[in-house]
Design a protein around this motif. Structure first.
Motif, PDB file in Angstrom:
ATOM      1  N   GLN A 253       0.709  -1.224  -0.104  1.00 27.36           N
ATOM      2  CA  GLN A 253      -0.397  -0.300  -0.264  1.00 27.36           C
ATOM      3  C   GLN A 253       1.008   0.882   0.061  1.00 27.36           C
ATOM      4  O   GLN A 253       1.028   2.149   0.594  1.00 27.36           O
ATOM      5  CB  GLN A 253      -0.995  -0.005   1.321  1.00 27.36           C
ATOM      6  CG  GLN A 253      -1.753  -0.624   1.719  1.00 27.36           C
ATOM      7  CD  GLN A 253      -2.392  -1.358   2.567  1.00 27.36           C
ATOM      8  OE1 GLN A 253      -3.082  -0.632   3.344  1.00 27.36           O
ATOM      9  NE2 GLN A 253      -2.957  -2.917   2.444  1.00 27.36           N
ATOM     10  N   THR A 470     -11.541  -1.196   5.024  1.00 28.66           N
ATOM     11  CA  THR A 470     -10.511  -0.016   4.309  1.00 28.66           C
ATOM     12  C   THR A 470     -10.861  -0.150   3.149  1.00 28.66           C
ATOM     13  O   THR A 470     -11.047  -0.908   2.086  1.00 28.66           O
ATOM     14  CB  THR A 470      -9.010  -1.322   4.137  1.00 28.66           C
ATOM     15  OG1 THR A 470      -8.366  -1.646   5.596  1.00 28.66           O
ATOM     16  CG2 THR A 470      -8.297  -0.129   3.581  1.00 28.66           C
ATOM     17  N   GLN A 472     -10.010   2.238   0.395  1.00 32.89           N
ATOM     18  CA  GLN A 472      -9.217   2.760  -0.679  1.00 32.89           C
ATOM     19  C   GLN A 472      -8.046   2.769  -1.495  1.00 32.89           C
ATOM     20  O   GLN A 472      -8.329   1.619  -2.066  1.00 32.89           O
ATOM     21  CB  GLN A 472      -7.862   2.464   0.024  1.00 32.89           C
ATOM     22  CG  GLN A 472      -8.148   3.323   1.748  1.00 32.89           C
ATOM     23  CD  GLN A 472      -6.515   3.546   2.668  1.00 32.89           C
ATOM     24  OE1 GLN A 472      -5.591   2.387   1.992  1.00 32.89           O
ATOM     25  NE2 GLN A 472      -6.268   4.167   3.865  1.00 32.89           N
ATOM     26  N   SER A 473      -8.629   3.513  -2.300  1.00 36.79           N
ATOM     27  CA  SER A 473      -7.908   3.478  -4.255  1.00 36.79           C
ATOM     28  C   SER A 473      -7.376   4.870  -4.872  1.00 36.79           C
ATOM     29  O   SER A 473      -7.811   5.723  -4.093  1.00 36.79           O
ATOM     30  CB  SER A 473      -9.559   2.798  -5.237  1.00 36.79           C
ATOM     31  OG  SER A 473     -10.496   4.045  -4.966  1.00 36.79           O
ATOM     32  N   SER A 476     -10.967   6.894  -4.469  1.00 39.81           N
ATOM     33  CA  SER A 476     -11.126   7.301  -3.243  1.00 39.81           C
ATOM     34  C   SER A 476     -11.071   8.370  -2.742  1.00 39.81           C
ATOM     35  O   SER A 476      -9.807   8.969  -3.290  1.00 39.81           O
ATOM     36  CB  SER A 476     -11.307   5.493  -2.400  1.00 39.81           C
ATOM     37  OG  SER A 476      -9.676   5.703  -2.410  1.00 39.81           O
ATOM     38  N   GLN A 478      -9.707  10.776  -0.249  1.00 42.97           N
ATOM     39  CA  GLN A 478      -8.059  10.354   1.000  1.00 42.97           C
ATOM     40  C   GLN A 478      -8.254  11.615   1.980  1.00 42.97           C
ATOM     41  O   GLN A 478      -8.642  12.679   2.000  1.00 42.97           O
ATOM     42  CB  GLN A 478      -6.665  11.106  -0.021  1.00 42.97           C
ATOM     43  CG  GLN A 478      -6.777  10.563  -0.819  1.00 42.97           C
ATOM     44  CD  GLN A 478      -6.584   8.953  -0.772  1.00 42.97           C
ATOM     45  OE1 GLN A 478      -5.658   8.476  -0.355  1.00 42.97           O
ATOM     46  NE2 GLN A 478      -7.311   8.063  -2.508  1.00 42.97           N
ATOM     47  N   GLY A 632     -14.374   6.033   1.409  1.00 37.13           N
ATOM     48  CA  GLY A 632     -13.662   6.485   1.241  1.00 37.13           C
ATOM     49  C   GLY A 632     -13.379   5.668   3.564  1.00 37.13           C
ATOM     50  O   GLY A 632     -14.003   6.264   3.449  1.00 37.13           O
ATOM     51  N   ALA A 634     -10.698   6.095   6.884  1.00 37.83           N
ATOM     52  CA  ALA A 634      -8.695   6.554   7.407  1.00 37.83           C
ATOM     53  C   ALA A 634      -9.465   5.771   8.613  1.00 37.83           C
ATOM     54  O   ALA A 634     -10.461   5.886   9.606  1.00 37.83           O
ATOM     55  CB  ALA A 634      -8.944   7.738   6.580  1.00 37.83           C
TER      56      ALA A 634
END
Length: 646
Positions: A253, A470, A472-473, A476, A478, A632, A634
């Motif tokens: 990642q 999770t 994420q891409s 997606s 941030q 998304g 975090a």
């Protein structure tokens, strides 16, 4: 003795070579590694480990990071003499500017300090293949590798690579002296008596020497010196070192410009999911770029590596579970001639291993050129939604609990390899986390026991799902979460201001119950989003921090590069590892009722993907795929400890 496992492609005078240890290594700064992994020992009193799995996964990880040399020192090779010979071989290969990685998977222990340089009177040690587990007071430690000697080797390597180089040490072992408990193997046990065991925080192994011309030094360990370091299971259900797994996943990642502090935050988040009972440690030059900026970063798309059938209806892709690509995920194949996606092909992941997946296409690929298409994941499959449960109950209580929970497909009843054990002892029911045998909850065996057990297990499943969620891409949202220990005061208008800030170093940020907190949420991407913030406590209880009382869901909106700050007035128990999970979406949502009722909300009121997620969790059914174009996540992980007595 070490042997060279593989050398990646080296361009020399325009020719492509596949090398081995006998080839001359590139003179330009490069990446080289030494993997020391010990799965079994000459002294059979040492418990066997699954370090061979560590080596296989880490070797593939470092190959994908384009290391030009990966030396290995494994099992019977890894005697004290063999380890020092391997370090010498790495030293001989090292060049100025090189980025060197040393990884150790095996047992660790503590010995009485033999030089008088340790404040706590103990030397932390690696346990080579031929080192004894039990010894008397006359044993001098000649078969162990003490921290002092390891430090000397690290200094030599730092001198060799110079000020532009790096030496990175990963230690997937422990020195706590704790014997094996639960169903997961502990990587360390001391031959010393308990009154000699260290009580210091940190890894206990790091003693950095400063000086001009030395390479940067970074040390990441799987636990404090006072903690056991447990093995876990990877996404294929195979046992592996918890830190080895987290390192491999973090490298998959890796983002451009990542420093070791941020890299460690990713490792910490993964460890909080897989090994919540231990606290990884970071020491050294944490603000240096990972591998000096020479790391291979996470791709914006995946590559096709082969065709499964002659009709080109199934392909293999160079990404797997360590990249977050699970069975059931939906992907698009986009041709290089159609960057806007007008001619996208769609497919579904039908098999996924650590580094590779198999995709079944809805229609055959029109060309045999694998480079003509790029693969994008657009819908995330949630793989780890079930809980493996074992019980030790009387026949009547076993029947009662099963009848109460048999509808819940998220619970898988097993006789071994369980995540959670429910057992009774006298008038108390214990719910135990099997990895470390820690009691997660105690419930009285009264007339409410079955309902309380159901509630506790649902909380556990919900917390597990959220910890591991999770999304994420490259497309997606941030964001960055940060919680800092502070002391707050109110100004004349009643607004909070920070009057004292405390910075943390080492492992997770640590908060005592005397602290207050200052929470910052930053949109680091290019797209605005709506958000909720979820608090996941050590015992699995989840609650919505934001939106809070009096907030409307329309108010939780963050523009690109905008930061919002929130004061945390009190830090309170339970003690342990806690996680804040930021959930982001393109449309507004409010999860307060869904979390409060553990997903028990009417279907007509749960049309948002996150609300559907909580509803499926409550019903014990498999969650729907989650769109990476619209969602998304975090995370921020920290530790809560009791306040020190004055």
């Amino acid at each position: 003795m070490a042997k060279s496992l593989i050398l990646h492609r080296l361009w020399v005078f325009g020719w492509l070579f596949l090398g081995s240890a006998s080839w001359s290594l590139a003179k330009n700064p490069s990446k080289k590694a030494l993997l020391i992994t010990i799965a079994h020992y000459a002294d059979k009193n040492w418990a066997p480990l699954n370090a061979d799995r560590d080596r296989l996964v880490l070797t593939e990880t470092l190959q994908r990071q384009e290391f030009v040399s990966i030396l290995t020192c494994i099992n019977a090779q890894a005697t004290r003499k063999g380890i020092t010979q391997s370090l010498q071989q790495l030293y001989n290969q090292a060049q100025p500017g090189d980025k060197l990685v040393i990884h150790y998977s095996g047992h660790g222990c503590q010995l009485k300090d033999d030089t008088g340089d340790e404040a706590d009177g103990k030397d932390e040690c690696l346990v080579p293949y031929d080192a004894p587990k039990r010894f008397d007071a006359s044993y001098s430690g000649m078969l162990h590798l003490r921290d002092d000697e390891l430090g000397t080797w690290l200094d030599r390597l730092r001198e060799k690579v110079g000020s532009s180089g790096q030496v990175v040490l990963f230690l997937d072992s422990c020195h706590s002296g704790t014997a094996s408990r639960g169903e997961s193997q502990v990587r360390g046990e001391s031959g010393m008596t308990s009154d000699f065991l260290s009580t210091e925080n940190g890894s206990g192994l790091f003693e950095s020497r400063s000086g001009r011309g030395l390479g940067k030094l970074v040390f990441i360990s799987g636990a404090k010196s006072t903690q056991p370091n447990y093995e876990t299971k990877d996404d294929e259900g195979k046992k592996i070192g918890s830190l080895s797994y987290a390192i491999s996943k973090a490298f998959e990642q890796l983002e451009k410009g990542t420093v070791y502090r941020v890299f460690f935050e990713v490792i910490s988040t993964i460890m909080a999911q897989k090994a919540p009972g231990q606290t990884p440690q970071l020491e050294g030059d944490s603000e240096e770029l990972v591998l000096g900026g020479m790391g291979v970063t996470r791709p914006t798309f995946y590559s096709i590596t082969g065709f499964v059938d002659q009709f080109r209806t199934q392909v293999t892709v160079a990404a797997g579970t360590l990249s977050g690509l699970f069975k059931g995920a939906k992907v698009r194949l986009r041709s290089v001639d159609s960057p806007r996606g007008d001619d996208d092909l769609e497919g579904e992941v039908i098999e996924s291993s650590a580094f590779q997946s198999k995709v079944r296409l809805k229609q055959p690929l029109p060309t045999s050129s694998m480079d003509f298409y790029k693969v994008y994941e657009y819908s995330k499959a949630l793989d780890n939604w079930q809980l493996f449960l074992k019980t030790k109950l009387s026949e009547n209580r076993q029947r009662t609990l099963y009848q109460r929970l048999e509808h819940n497909k998220a619970l898988v009843w097993v006789s071994d390899s369980a995540e959670v054990l429910v057992k009774e002892q006298r008038d108390t029911l214990f719910i135990i986390h099997q990895q470390d045998a820690e009691v997660w909850q105690k419930l009285p065996l009264n007339d409410q026991w079955v309902y309380k057990t159901e509630e506790a297990l649902q909380n556990y499943i919900q917390a597990k799902l959220l910890r591991e969620l999770t999304l994420q891409s490259s497309n997606s949202f941030q964001a960055k979460l940060e919680l800092v220990p502070v002391r707050l005061e109110k100004d004349e208008k009643g607004n909070y201001k920070v009057v004292e800030k405390r910075t943390a170093s080492g492992g997770y940020p640590i908060f005592s119950t005397q602290d207050q907190g200052w929470l910052s949420i930053t949109n680091t991407g290019k797209t605005a989003f709506y958000f909720n913030l979820i608090d996941i406590e050590p015992q699995g209880k989840t609650s919505v921090l934001l939106p809070g009382k009096g907030w409307g869901k329309e108010g939780l909106y963050l523009k690109p590069q905008q930061t919002l700050h929130y004061p945390i007035e009190t830090i309170s128990p339970p003690y342990g590892i806690e996680m804040y999970k930021l959930l982001m979406a393109s449309q507004p949502f409010d999860l307060r009722m869904a979390v409060l009722n553990r997903g028990n909300i009417p279907e007509q009121e749960s049309d948002h993907p996150y609300q559907k997620l909580f509803r499926s969790n409550f019903r014990g059914s498999k969650p729907d795929e989650m769109s990476l174009d619209q969602l998304g996540t975090a995370s921020f992980v920290f530790e809560i400890i009791p306040a020190r007595k004055k």
